[in-house]
Write an enzyme that holds these catalytic residues in place. Structure first.
Site, mmCIF file in Angstrom:
data_model
loop_
_atom_site.group_PDB
_atom_site.id
_atom_site.type_symbol
_atom_site.label_atom_id
_atom_site.label_comp_id
_atom_site.label_asym_id
_atom_site.label_seq_id
_atom_site.Cartn_x
_atom_site.Cartn_y
_atom_site.Cartn_z
ATOM 1 N NE ARG A 15 -4.056 -1.934 1.974
ATOM 2 C CZ ARG A 15 -4.515 -2.648 2.989
ATOM 3 N NH1 ARG A 15 -4.191 -2.335 4.218
ATOM 4 N NH2 ARG A 15 -5.314 -3.668 2.772
ATOM 5 N NE ARG A 39 14.453 -11.965 -2.538
ATOM 6 C CZ ARG A 39 14.252 -13.254 -2.797
ATOM 7 N NH1 ARG A 39 13.185 -13.649 -3.446
ATOM 8 N NH2 ARG A 39 15.098 -14.152 -2.392
ATOM 9 N NE ARG A 76 20.718 -10.043 2.824
ATOM 10 C CZ ARG A 76 21.817 -9.577 2.242
ATOM 11 N NH1 ARG A 76 22.181 -8.335 2.418
ATOM 12 N NH2 ARG A 76 22.556 -10.354 1.482
ATOM 13 C CE1 TYR A 112 18.060 -20.856 5.481
ATOM 14 C CE2 TYR A 112 17.231 -19.054 4.138
ATOM 15 C CZ TYR A 112 18.243 -19.934 4.467
ATOM 16 O OH TYR A 112 19.430 -19.909 3.776
#
Lengths: 140, 140, 140
Positions: free
Chosen positions: B31, B51, B104, B59
């Site tokens: 959105r 992603r 990450r 996983y």
């Protein structure tokens, strides 16, 4: 008892290791072809490795489900043997797809064949228990 | 007995809730960045959220497999504690990846470390049962 | 005993067959719209089929987890009935999404509703066992 499911556990663990191997191959391919996350598109050589891993990952829960269903409701040893064959076919699929789109086809048919066979074993085992328990009918 | 697996069940449910949270974050990002399904590409800020969720989802079956294997074949409490740590690392991974690709990395290494540890516990537990049952050898 | 989980097994197998059906639909769509692997982008009519399958696949492990948790910790028959409803909603989702992005919405809400209901059943069952075992409190 644990020995009634230990072969299923061993094949499951083997499958987890194989999936970890595929994931590491994607990381290696990202470096080799210089495709940084979050990108997933790049040269065809990268995209084939990427898609091979995604495809194996998509089927992994289906595989685990029929491995355990056929092992619990039909026969542990048979299910575990099919499971090892499936994991071998997956390895061939991954390396075949990495070389060329064409190279994924033969192992893909083997994968599908083993999966359908395990589905049939599961269905037979489950129907047997359903008939015995709810209809008191022995279908053997 | 149910109490032999209830901690594994509780961690599994926690994991399901976390995955639901990630899925809701993707809907919110769709959105915010105006990326309508079936599109999955858009500005990098969207693609990182997308992603991150896909990676956690890939996983999740591996995590559940080693959670239950290590809990059943090694020790329920240890497995459940590792599971909670894994889910915490996944949360850090998701929020880190949302901020930047770099963000990450640290939680990703923690995730991988916990997963490998649970794989080792599972392998140890399974080998122990295999040796005891098929070779009548106690490896402890 | 096997009859304590046979309905969960049957619904799991039904889910595997449904996922196999979705995968075959993607293969058919690849041929129809001429999108060869490893490509995943193409005309919107292809991408909707592709994304519908990916979305069903992402949720499949979550579905299996709450199916078995609610079936083991709450009540097998209730869980299996919810599971059949979920698989029906997934079928409607897939065919709706194939027709139009809008068409996926109504079944998506049904899917989410059933999943949350199964999460609630699982949570209730797990909390009951946790309280009974660790606090010796019967929460019924």
């Amino acid at each position: 008892m644990l020995h009634d499911i230990v072969l299923l556990g061993a094949v499951t663990l083997l499958g987890v290791l194989e999936q970890a191997f595929f994931a590491l191959q994607v990381i290696a391919a990202r470096r080799k072809y210089n495709v940084s996350p979050p990108n997933t598109s790049g040269p065809p050589d990268f995209e084939r490795v990427f898609r091979a891993q995604v495809n194996c990952t998509e089927y992994f829960p289906l595989f685990l489900a029929v491995l355990w269903l056929s092992g619990i409701f039909f026969h542990q040893g048979t299910a575990a043997a099919c499971g090892v064959l499936y994991l071998y076919a997956r390895y061939r699929y991954f390396t075949g797809y990495r070389s060329s789109s064409q190279g994924r086809l033969a192992p893909m048919y083997l994968n599908a064949g083993v999966l359908w066979f395990m589905i049939a074993l599961s269905a037979f085992g489950i129907l047997q228990v359903l008939f015995a328990h709810y209809l008191e009918v022995n279908i053997l």
